[in-house]
Design a protein around this motif. Structure first.
Motif, short mmCIF file in Angstrom:
data_model
loop_
_atom_site.label_atom_id
_atom_site.label_comp_id
_atom_site.label_asym_id
_atom_site.label_seq_id
_atom_site.Cartn_x
_atom_site.Cartn_y
_atom_site.Cartn_z
N GLU A 74 104.75 -0.74 35.44
CA GLU A 74 105.41 0.58 35.34
C GLU A 74 105.68 1.14 36.73
O GLU A 74 106.76 1.64 37.00
CB GLU A 74 104.52 1.56 34.56
N ARG A 75 104.70 1.05 37.59
CA ARG A 75 104.83 1.56 38.97
C ARG A 75 105.98 0.87 39.70
O ARG A 75 106.69 1.49 40.49
CB ARG A 75 103.51 1.33 39.70
N GLY A 76 106.17 -0.41 39.42
CA GLY A 76 107.24 -1.17 40.05
C GLY A 76 108.64 -0.69 39.68
O GLY A 76 109.61 -0.97 40.39
N LYS A 77 108.76 0.05 38.59
CA LYS A 77 110.05 0.60 38.17
C LYS A 77 110.44 1.85 38.95
O LYS A 77 111.61 2.25 38.96
CB LYS A 77 110.01 0.97 36.68
N ILE A 78 109.46 2.46 39.59
CA ILE A 78 109.69 3.77 40.22
C ILE A 78 110.74 3.74 41.33
O ILE A 78 111.62 4.60 41.35
CB ILE A 78 108.35 4.39 40.68
N PRO A 79 110.70 2.81 42.28
CA PRO A 79 111.73 2.84 43.34
C PRO A 79 113.16 2.78 42.81
O PRO A 79 114.04 3.48 43.32
CB PRO A 79 111.39 1.62 44.19
N THR A 80 113.39 1.99 41.77
CA THR A 80 114.72 1.90 41.18
C THR A 80 115.11 3.23 40.53
O THR A 80 116.25 3.68 40.66
CB THR A 80 114.78 0.77 40.14
N LEU B 95 120.32 19.99 40.35
CA LEU B 95 119.82 19.37 41.57
C LEU B 95 118.32 19.58 41.72
O LEU B 95 117.57 18.64 42.03
CB LEU B 95 120.57 19.95 42.76
N SER B 96 117.86 20.80 41.48
CA SER B 96 116.42 21.07 41.63
C SER B 96 115.61 20.34 40.56
O SER B 96 114.50 19.87 40.84
CB SER B 96 116.15 22.57 41.60
N ASN B 97 116.15 20.20 39.36
CA ASN B 97 115.45 19.44 38.32
C ASN B 97 115.30 17.97 38.71
O ASN B 97 114.22 17.38 38.56
CB ASN B 97 116.17 19.55 36.98
N LEU B 98 116.37 17.38 39.22
CA LEU B 98 116.30 15.98 39.66
C LEU B 98 115.35 15.81 40.84
O LEU B 98 114.58 14.85 40.89
CB LEU B 98 117.70 15.46 40.01
N ALA B 99 115.39 16.75 41.77
CA ALA B 99 114.49 16.68 42.93
C ALA B 99 113.03 16.77 42.49
O ALA B 99 112.16 16.08 43.03
CB ALA B 99 114.82 17.79 43.92
N SER B 100 112.76 17.58 41.49
CA SER B 100 111.40 17.70 40.95
C SER B 100 110.93 16.38 40.33
O SER B 100 109.79 15.96 40.52
CB SER B 100 111.36 18.81 39.91
N ILE B 101 111.82 15.72 39.62
CA ILE B 101 111.49 14.42 39.02
C ILE B 101 111.22 13.40 40.11
O ILE B 101 110.24 12.65 40.05
CB ILE B 101 112.61 13.95 38.08
N VAL B 102 112.06 13.37 41.13
CA VAL B 102 111.87 12.43 42.24
C VAL B 102 110.51 12.68 42.90
O VAL B 102 109.76 11.74 43.19
CB VAL B 102 113.01 12.53 43.28
N ASN B 103 110.18 13.93 43.13
CA ASN B 103 108.90 14.27 43.74
C ASN B 103 107.73 13.76 42.89
O ASN B 103 106.80 13.13 43.41
CB ASN B 103 108.79 15.78 43.93
N ASP B 104 107.81 14.00 41.59
CA ASP B 104 106.74 13.53 40.70
C ASP B 104 106.66 12.00 40.67
O ASP B 104 105.57 11.44 40.64
CB ASP B 104 106.94 14.08 39.29
N LEU B 105 107.81 11.34 40.68
CA LEU B 105 107.80 9.87 40.72
C LEU B 105 107.14 9.36 41.99
O LEU B 105 106.36 8.40 41.95
CB LEU B 105 109.22 9.32 40.59
N TRP B 106 107.42 9.98 43.14
CA TRP B 106 106.78 9.57 44.38
C TRP B 106 105.26 9.75 44.31
O TRP B 106 104.50 8.91 44.79
CB TRP B 106 107.32 10.33 45.59
N LEU B 107 104.83 10.83 43.68
CA LEU B 107 103.38 11.05 43.53
C LEU B 107 102.75 9.94 42.70
O LEU B 107 101.71 9.39 43.06
CB LEU B 107 103.11 12.42 42.91
N TRP B 108 103.37 9.59 41.59
CA TRP B 108 102.85 8.51 40.76
C TRP B 108 102.92 7.17 41.47
O TRP B 108 102.04 6.33 41.32
CB TRP B 108 103.60 8.43 39.43
N TYR B 109 103.95 6.97 42.26
CA TYR B 109 104.09 5.70 42.98
C TYR B 109 102.94 5.48 43.96
O TYR B 109 102.51 4.35 44.19
CB TYR B 109 105.43 5.67 43.72
N ARG B 110 102.44 6.54 44.51
CA ARG B 110 101.36 6.44 45.50
C ARG B 110 99.99 6.19 44.86
O ARG B 110 99.03 5.89 45.55
CB ARG B 110 101.34 7.68 46.36
N ILE B 111 99.90 6.32 43.54
CA ILE B 111 98.62 6.11 42.85
C ILE B 111 98.47 4.63 42.54
O ILE B 111 99.30 4.04 41.88
CB ILE B 111 98.56 6.95 41.56
N ARG B 112 97.41 4.07 43.02
CA ARG B 112 97.11 2.65 42.76
C ARG B 112 95.87 2.52 41.93
O ARG B 112 94.95 3.14 42.02
CB ARG B 112 96.95 1.88 44.06
#
Length: 95
Positions: free
Chosen positions: A40-46, A78-95
């Motif tokens: 799942e985490r691997g899908k985040i950058p795409t 734009l702000s909704n998409l930016a919020s999603i991107v921010n949350d995805l980055w947070l999840w991406y950093r969790i290992r």
């Protein structure tokens, strides 16, 4: 994996539940959870790249928009998409 992950529709991603009892899990279960999460985490950058492209298009529309009401709608999108991107980055950093 339903016991350990929940599908987040906003992120279009399965995210780990916060209450995974690691100490009570077998080695096989923890391994399966880790493999599932890494998939799942691997899908985040795409996903982030796709959202960034959408944000760029919205910024182009916004730069040409003359209607204040429509500009507000573009800014909201734009702000909704930016919020999603921010949350995805947070999840991406969790290992």
């Amino acid at each position: 994996m339903e016991k350990y992950f929940v599908y987040d529709q906003r992120l279009d991603l399965h995210v780990p539940l916060k209450t995974i009892p690691w100490e009570k899990l077998s080695n096989d279960e923890t391994k399966a959870i880790e493999v599932f999460w890494e998939t799942e985490r691997g899908k985040i950058p795409t996903k982030i790249k796709s959202l960034d492209q959408k944000m760029e298009r919205i910024q182009e529309y916004l730069s040409k928009e003359e209607s204040f009401k429509k500009a507000c709608e573009w800014n909201d999108a734009l702000s909704n998409l930016a919020s999603i991107v921010n949350d995805l980055w947070l999840w991406y950093r969790i290992r």
